[in-house]
Design an enzyme around this catalytic site. Sequence first.
Site, PDB file in Angstrom:
ATOM      1  N   LYS A  83       0.768  -1.234   0.107  1.00 19.95           N
ATOM      2  CA  LYS A  83       0.004   0.022  -0.024  1.00 19.95           C
ATOM      3  C   LYS A  83       0.623   1.369  -0.158  1.00 19.95           C
ATOM      4  O   LYS A  83       1.738   1.324   0.975  1.00 19.95           O
ATOM      5  CB  LYS A  83      -0.991  -0.186   1.185  1.00 19.95           C
ATOM      6  CG  LYS A  83      -2.219   0.502   1.181  1.00 19.95           C
ATOM      7  CD  LYS A  83      -2.822   0.401   2.521  1.00 19.95           C
ATOM      8  CE  LYS A  83      -4.369   0.900   2.345  1.00 19.95           C
ATOM      9  NZ  LYS A  83      -4.984   0.588   3.923  1.00 19.95           N
TER      10      LYS A  83
HETATM   11  C1  E4P Z   1      -8.419   1.638   3.883  1.00 19.77           C
HETATM   12  O1  E4P Z   1      -7.282   0.819   3.197  1.00 19.77           O
HETATM   13  C2  E4P Z   1      -8.170   2.438   4.985  1.00 19.77           C
HETATM   14  O2  E4P Z   1      -7.517   1.319   6.012  1.00 19.77           O
HETATM   15  C3  E4P Z   1      -9.560   2.552   5.815  1.00 19.77           C
HETATM   16  O3  E4P Z   1     -10.379   2.207   5.036  1.00 19.77           O
HETATM   17  C4  E4P Z   1      -9.490   3.935   6.599  1.00 19.77           C
HETATM   18  O4  E4P Z   1     -10.718   4.139   7.244  1.00 19.77           O
HETATM   19  P1  E4P Z   1     -10.902   5.040   8.313  1.00 19.77           P
HETATM   20  O5  E4P Z   1     -11.395   6.125   7.593  1.00 19.77           O
HETATM   21  O6  E4P Z   1     -12.335   4.757   8.922  1.00 19.77           O
HETATM   22  O7  E4P Z   1      -9.671   5.095   9.179  1.00 19.77           O
END
Ligand code: E4P
EC number: 2.2.1.2
Length: 216
Positions: A83
Amino acid sequence: MKFFADTAEIADIKDLADTGLLDGVTTNPSLIAKSGRDFIEVTKEICGIVSGPVSAEVVALDHAGMMREAEILRKIADNVCIKVPLTIDGLKTCKALTGDGTMVNVTLCFSANQALLAAKAGATFVSPFVGRHDDNGFDGMQLIADIRLIYDNYAFATEILVASVRHGIHVLEAAKIGADVMTAPPAVIKGLVKHVLTDKGIEGFLADWAKTGQSL
Ligand code: E4P
């Protein structure tokens, strides 16, 4: 639509994997911190439970640093998906890694133009954050619809991974638009099964079954 669990909690991942609903897992530095576990160790454990992509995020901000971290992360297991943030260095890293056959999830996407760049860099997944977009007065689902339109216009293979999902309506709308994947906290995924009429129906059937005096 594929379902990914947005968590680094092993018990929750095992529980969902048993339902057959789980196609992958996404983590981020905040979720790793919340788990209290060692990053490499917990990622390895998750990769052993789920055969689909498991996103592990780099923390370096420069291309060379991201490549160095990606090298460590992709050695964990074949299903690790690196990522990277939606920055120029993140896109460079995306291009280099996907050219090598490594899965890449380009994260922190908040505009359709950013998603276009991720697709052009060859991303396996792009992660638009709908919940955070909504929180800031934008329309998260319109963003997903725009990205879908653009990707279909040019037949980009990058999968739209709807992230920052907060509730069932996000899941429903993402599916209606034709997003490829959604990632949500386990509680949101489990919440999708809930319906008051299902509960009421079970209650009624059990009450009538008791009247028969039979047992199985
Ligand atoms: C995506 O890969 C992220 O880890 C995640 O969806 C972030 O979500 P949040 O806005 O609830 O922290």
